[in-house]
Design an enzyme around this catalytic site. Structure first.
Site, PDB file in Angstrom:
ATOM      1  CB  CYS A   1       1.428  51.417 -45.289  1.00  0.00           C
ATOM      2  SG  CYS A   1       2.694  50.817 -44.177  1.00  0.00           S
TER       3      CYS A   1
ATOM      4  CB  THR B   1       8.201  45.988 -49.389  1.00  0.00           C
ATOM      5  OG1 THR B   1       7.272  46.296 -48.339  1.00  0.00           O
ATOM      6  CG2 THR B   1       8.963  44.746 -49.015  1.00  0.00           C
TER       7      THR B   1
ATOM      8  CE  LYS C   1      16.799  54.365 -39.458  1.00  0.00           C
ATOM      9  NZ  LYS C   1      15.728  53.733 -40.194  1.00  0.00           N
TER      10      LYS C   1
ATOM     11  CB  VAL D   1       7.980  47.664 -39.022  1.00  0.00           C
ATOM     12  CG1 VAL D   1       7.695  46.211 -38.701  1.00  0.00           C
ATOM     13  CG2 VAL D   1       6.768  48.299 -39.687  1.00  0.00           C
TER      14      VAL D   1
ATOM     15  CG  ASP E   1      18.995  49.509 -40.079  1.00  0.00           C
ATOM     16  OD1 ASP E   1      17.764  49.544 -39.874  1.00  0.00           O
ATOM     17  OD2 ASP E   1      19.536  50.033 -41.079  1.00  0.00           O
TER      18      ASP E   1
END
Ligand SMILES: NC(=O)c1ccc[n+]([C@@H]2O[C@H](COP(=O)([O-])OP(=O)(O)OC[C@H]3O[C@@H](n4cnc5c(N)ncnc54)[C@H](O)[C@@H]3O)[C@@H](O)[C@H]2O)c1
Length: 395
Positions: free
Chosen positions: A259, A84, A35, A11, A30
C-alpha cells in the site's frame, strides 16, 4: 444472500470470513489453485486469521474457497479485492483488476451489486470498470449496481480490525451506496457514505499518501539527528507530548508492503493526467527509495568499508511481525550491501525463504548486524558482541 469475494489475500480473506461469520453464504474465489487448496484444507495463509477460523468457516459451509468462476453468477453481491500494484516502470498496473472485473462481468447476474475494494485512482470505477462490466455482462446500466469501498486493513494490528475500523462506501447511484452500507453494517460498526465514487477512491489515496509523505519526512529528520548525534526517538516522544496538531511517525529503512509505497504513485499518476502537481509525493517517493542506500553508507562508515565483510540483515519483511515481503525496502538494502562487496546473510524466521535464499540463525559470526525489521520474537542477545546498526533510530 450469496456473496463472492474475488481475491483471497490480505484483504479478501478477512472480508470473506467476516461476512460468512455474519451469516452470508460466501464463496472465496481466487485464481491461485495452490492458495485455494490450502484454504480448503482448513489452513490459513495470513497472520491475522487462524487456521481454526478457516476450518470453522469451511466446516459450516458458509465459507467456500473456490476457483470456480461460475459461483459469481449465483451471487447477489460480488466484492473485488485483487492486487493493484506498480508495473516495472513504477506506474499503476491494473491488469489483475481488469482481468477480475472481466470475469465478474462475464458471470454477472441482473440485480447483483458489485463492490470494488482494491485501491484505485479516482475515476477508475466509473470510467474503466463500469464499461467492462456493461460490455462483458451484456446488461444495461441500472440492471446491476456498482459501489466502491476502500479497504483499510492493517495486518497484525490488534486494536483496529475489520469490525471496528470505520468504513467508507460510495455508489454509482444512491441505491448502490445504501445496499453496500446495509451489507457492511452486518459486521462493521461505523460506515460513512461518500457523495461520489471519486471521493471514496481519492480518500483512500489521501490516507496512504499522507503516511508516505510523513514517514519520508521523519526519515529525512532521522538523518539530520544522526549527523548531530541526538536520538530521533526521543525527539519524536518529546514532540508527541503536544496534545493537538502533531501525530508521530517513526523512522525506518523505508516503507514497503502493497500500500504505502504504491498507492501514492496512483495519486501522482492521476494528478499528472489532469496537469495538477504532486511534488510532495514525488519527493517522498524519492526519499523513500534513497533510504536503503543511506543505511548501506552508514554500514560502510561503521566498518571502514564493506569488501568481504560479513553482514547480517535482521528482519526482511516490510514491517514487524508479518511475513509479507512485497515491496520490502530490505531487498534494496541487501543488494546495496552486496554491490559494495559485503558477504550478506539475512535472518527472518517469519519469512524463512526469499529470493532463493534461506534465513540463517542469529549468531555472533558477523562483522555487523543491521536490524531492518524488528520482529517481536527477535532475541538480539544471540548476536553476542556483533555491532548493531539500528534502522529504527538515529544513534
Ligand atoms: N494488504 C493490505 O494491507 C491492504 C490494505 C488496504 C488495501 N489494500 C488493497 O487491497 C487490494 C488487494 O490487496 P491484497 O493485499 O489483499 O492482495 P493479495 O495479493 O494479498 O491478494 C490478492 C489475491 O487476489 C488473487 N487474484 C489476483 N487476480 C485475480 C483474478 N483475476 N481472479 C481471482 N483472484 C485473483 C491473488 O491470487 C491473491 O490471492 C489492493 O488493491 C491493495 O492495494 C491492501
Amino acid at each position: 444472500m450469496k456473496v463472492t469475494v474475488v481475491g483471497q489475500g490480505y484483504v479478501g480473506l478477512p472480508l470473506a470470513i467476516a461476512s460468512s461469520e455474519a451469516g452470508f453464504t460466501v464463496f472465496g474465489l481466487d485464481n491461485n489453485d495452490e492458495k485455494i487448496a490450502v484454504l480448503k484444507s482448513g489452513k490459513s495463509i495470513i497472520e491475522d486469521i487462524s487456521s481454526e477460523v478457516i476450518k470453522k468457516g469451511v466446516n459450516s459451509t458458509l465459507y467456500t474457497p473456490t476457483t470456480d468462476q461460475s459461483k459469481i453468477s449465483d451471487s447477489d453481491l460480488i466484492l473485488i479485492c485483487v492486487p493493484t500494484p506498480l508495473s516495472s516502470k513504477h506506474k499503476p498496473d491494473l491488469s489483475a483488476l481488469i482481468s477480475a472485473t472481466t470475469t465478474v462481468g462475464k458471470n454477472l447476474k441482473a440485480e447483483a451489486l458489485v463492490i470494488v475494494e482494491s485501491t484505485i485512482e479516482p475515476g477508475t470505477c466509473r470510467n474503466i470498470l463500469l464499461p467492462i462490466l456493461l460490455k462483458e455482462s451484456g446488461l444495461k446500466l441500472g440492471d446491476f449496481e456498482l459501489a466502491y469501498s476502500p479497504e483499510r486493513i492493517d495486518p497484525t494490528n490488534k486494536k483496529w480490525d475489520i469490525s471496528n475500523t470505520p468504513k467508507l462506501v460510495a455508489g454509482l447511484t444512491a441505491s448502490a451506496a445504501n445496499r453496500a452500507k446495509e451489507f457492511y453494517a452486518k459486521f462493521i460498526e461505523s460506515i460513512t457514505i461518500c457523495s461520489s465514487l471519486e471521493i471514496a477512491e481519492t480518500a483512500k489515496l489521501l490516507e496512504n499518501s499522507f503516511r508516505l509523505v510523513n514517514i519520508s519526512f521523519i526519515n529525512e529528520l532521522a538523518i539530520f539527528c544522526q549527523k548531530i548525534d541526538i536520538d530521533i526517538s526521543e525527539v519524536i516522544s518529546a514532540a508527541a507530548t503536544k496534545p493537538y496538531g502533531f501525530m508521530p511517525f517513526y523512522p525506518s529503512v523505508g516503507v514497503g508492503g502493497h500500500c504505502i509505497p504504491v498507492d501514492p504513485i496512483y495519486l501522482a499518476n492521476a494528478a499528472k493526467a489532469v496537469g495538477a502537481p504532486s511534488r510532495f509525493i514525488e519527493l517522498a517517493d524519492q526519499i523513500n527509495q534513497e533510504m536503503p542506500g543511506y543505511f548501506v553508507g552508514r554500514a560502510e562508515e561503521k566498518l571502514g568499508g564493506l569488501k568481504a565483510k560479513k553482514v547480517l540483515v535482521v528482519g526482511v519483511s516490510y514491517k514487524p511481525n508479518v511475513a509479507d515481503v512485497r515491496e520490502s525496502p530490505v531487498e534494496a538494502l541487501i543488494n546495496g550491501l552486496k554491490q559494495k562487496g559485503a558477504q550478506v546473510s539475512w535472518h527472518d524466521d517469519l519469512v524463512k525463504e526469499w529470493k532463493g535464499e534461506k534465513s540463517v540463525t542469529l549468531s555472533s559470526d558477523f562483522d555487523l548486524a543491521i536490524v531492518a525489521t524488528p520482529h517481536d520474537y527477535l532475541d538480539l542477545k544471540k548476536l553476542g558482541e556483533v555491532p548493531i546498526l539500528n534502522t529504527r533510530g538515529s544513534i
